[in-house]
Design a protein around this motif. Structure first.
Motif, short mmCIF file in Angstrom:
data_model
loop_
_atom_site.label_atom_id
_atom_site.label_comp_id
_atom_site.label_asym_id
_atom_site.label_seq_id
_atom_site.Cartn_x
_atom_site.Cartn_y
_atom_site.Cartn_z
N LEU A 15 0.83 -1.20 0.00
CA LEU A 15 0.00 0.00 0.00
C LEU A 15 0.87 1.26 0.00
O LEU A 15 0.54 2.26 -0.65
N HIS A 16 2.00 1.19 0.71
CA HIS A 16 2.95 2.31 0.76
C HIS A 16 3.50 2.62 -0.63
O HIS A 16 3.63 3.78 -1.02
N ASN A 17 3.80 1.57 -1.41
CA ASN A 17 4.34 1.78 -2.75
C ASN A 17 3.32 2.44 -3.68
O ASN A 17 3.68 3.27 -4.53
N LEU A 18 2.05 2.06 -3.55
CA LEU A 18 1.01 2.68 -4.37
C LEU A 18 0.90 4.18 -4.07
O LEU A 18 0.84 5.00 -4.99
N CYS A 19 0.88 4.51 -2.79
CA CYS A 19 0.80 5.92 -2.40
C CYS A 19 2.05 6.68 -2.83
O CYS A 19 1.98 7.85 -3.25
N LYS A 20 3.20 6.01 -2.77
CA LYS A 20 4.45 6.66 -3.13
C LYS A 20 4.49 7.02 -4.61
O LYS A 20 4.98 8.09 -5.00
N LYS A 21 3.95 6.13 -5.46
CA LYS A 21 3.92 6.39 -6.89
C LYS A 21 3.09 7.64 -7.17
O LYS A 21 3.48 8.49 -8.00
N ASP A 22 1.96 7.79 -6.50
CA ASP A 22 1.13 8.98 -6.69
C ASP A 22 1.81 10.22 -6.13
O ASP A 22 1.72 11.30 -6.71
N ASP A 26 4.88 13.68 -11.27
CA ASP A 26 5.01 15.09 -11.68
C ASP A 26 5.27 15.99 -10.49
O ASP A 26 4.71 17.09 -10.37
N ASN A 27 6.15 15.57 -9.61
CA ASN A 27 6.41 16.32 -8.38
C ASN A 27 7.90 16.36 -8.10
O ASN A 27 8.67 15.56 -8.65
N GLU A 28 8.29 17.28 -7.22
CA GLU A 28 9.68 17.36 -6.79
C GLU A 28 9.95 16.25 -5.77
O GLU A 28 9.22 16.10 -4.79
N VAL A 29 11.01 15.47 -6.01
CA VAL A 29 11.24 14.26 -5.23
C VAL A 29 11.67 14.54 -3.80
O VAL A 29 11.14 13.95 -2.85
N PHE A 30 12.64 15.44 -3.61
CA PHE A 30 13.21 15.64 -2.28
C PHE A 30 12.20 16.17 -1.25
O PHE A 30 12.14 15.67 -0.13
N LYS A 95 9.82 8.08 -10.07
CA LYS A 95 9.23 9.23 -10.77
C LYS A 95 9.31 9.04 -12.28
O LYS A 95 8.44 9.52 -13.03
N HIS A 96 10.35 8.35 -12.77
CA HIS A 96 10.59 8.25 -14.21
C HIS A 96 10.30 6.87 -14.80
O HIS A 96 10.38 6.71 -16.03
N ARG A 218 10.61 25.18 -5.49
CA ARG A 218 9.62 25.22 -4.41
C ARG A 218 8.21 25.37 -4.97
O ARG A 218 7.26 24.76 -4.50
N ALA A 219 8.09 26.19 -6.03
CA ALA A 219 6.79 26.40 -6.65
C ALA A 219 6.29 25.15 -7.37
O ALA A 219 5.08 24.94 -7.51
N ALA A 220 7.24 24.30 -7.82
CA ALA A 220 6.87 23.09 -8.56
C ALA A 220 6.36 21.98 -7.64
O ALA A 220 5.77 21.00 -8.12
#
Length: 299
Positions: A15-22, A26-30, A95-96, A218-220
């Motif tokens: 379940l953690h992996n599913l949430c992590k993918k979402d 299209d988001n900043e990883v750090f 992410k990729h 930060r805006a991304a």
């Protein structure tokens, strides 16, 4: 009992992996990574406060965070460095790459753990365990062929190397966990709290260079409810995993393999939710991985 605890850890990890993918889509990883670990830390913070001011209460419910010497803090910092590096690589790869490619590659982690368990802890595998582990590795190679059809070339794609590096570091941390839990006699909640604390500090240092000075990054960043969900689910998975490791009879190489059953959730549900390609073909190596895990359990 430790095997059942391992299966519970696998459920929460899936379940953690599913949430992590979402969360990383299209988001900043750090900042996502900081948000997930920070959420886990905030979830554990009341236990630390309770252990300081209401120790009898936390002891009565079995969630007391014990005091530890500074030398033990140093060992936990090492784990934080290992996992922070692993997560940075894994989040970038996730992410990729499709989740149906990333998760099966990470399922090769038990192979590294398997070798380390033999060399470091002198765990003795049986013949069926050998077969099960190599069946997992063979199935991961089948995923590589399927990945090429999605335009993912394993020899030239840098994100593939990132997820392989993340897998190796994660397996190293898994071997280290047995030392922390059994040799240093750390309770799961004590290890989880201080691990989260030091990981948050490490990530803050990284973000002070990669994110905070850059307004465009930060805006991304996009806040999603799945970011704290990842942190909460991870802490639940780690708790059951560490509880399993407290059993002196627990074998880290088998426990690591049992956790790989999380891919059933990631590949089947993840493929449907994120509408990734070649889902039916991926069920073939998925079956191979599950059969490998089954052989290990049976043996």
């Amino acid at each position: 009992m430790w095997m059942y605890l391992g299966l519970l850890a696998a459920l929460f990890l899936g379940l953690h992996n599913l949430c992590k993918k979402d969360a990383v889509r299209d988001n900043e990883v750090f900042p996502v990574l900081l948000g997930t670990i920070g959420s886990g830390f905030l979830m554990l913070l009341p236990l630390y406060i309770g252990s300081t001011y209401l120790p009898e209460l936390t002891k009565s419910i079995g969630l007391h965070i014990t005091e530890i010497p500074w030398s033990t803090h140093g060992f936990i910092v090492i784990k934080s460095l290992l996992m922070a590096s692993s997560w940075v690589l894994a989040y970038q790869a996730l992410k990729h790459l499709p989740i149906t490619i990333v998760t099966p590659i990470r399922s090769a982690g038990p192979f590294f753990t398997f070798i380390g368990a033999i060399l470091i802890y002198q765990e003795q595998p049986k013949s069926l365990q050998w077969i099960g582990f190599f069946m997992i590795i063979l199935s991961v190679l089948l995923y590589a062929n399927i990945g090429r059809k999605e335009g993912i070339h394993f020899k030239s794609n840098k994100w593939i190397f990132a997820i392989i590096g993340a897998t190796f570091l994660g397996a190293s941390s898994g071997l280290y966990d047995k030392f922390l839990i059994q040799n240093l006699s750390l309770t799961p909640q004590t290890l989880q709290f201080w691990f989260c604390w030091y990981t948050v500090l490490i990530l803050c240092v990284i973000l002070s260079v990669t994110l905070f000075p850059r307004p465009e990054k930060r805006a991304a960043f996009k806040w999603r409810w799945t970011i704290p969900a990842v942190g909460v689910l991870l802490q639940a998975a780690d708790y059951f995993y560490f509880k399993a490791l407290q059993d002196p009879e627990a074998l880290i190489m088998l426990l690591s393999a049992i956790k790989r059953s999380q891919i059933l959730i990631a590949v089947v549900l993840g493929g449907l939710i994120f509408k990734e390609k070649n889902k039916r073909k991926k069920l073939i190596p998925l079956f191979g991985i599950m059969l490998g895990v089954g052989l290990i359990l049976y043996s």
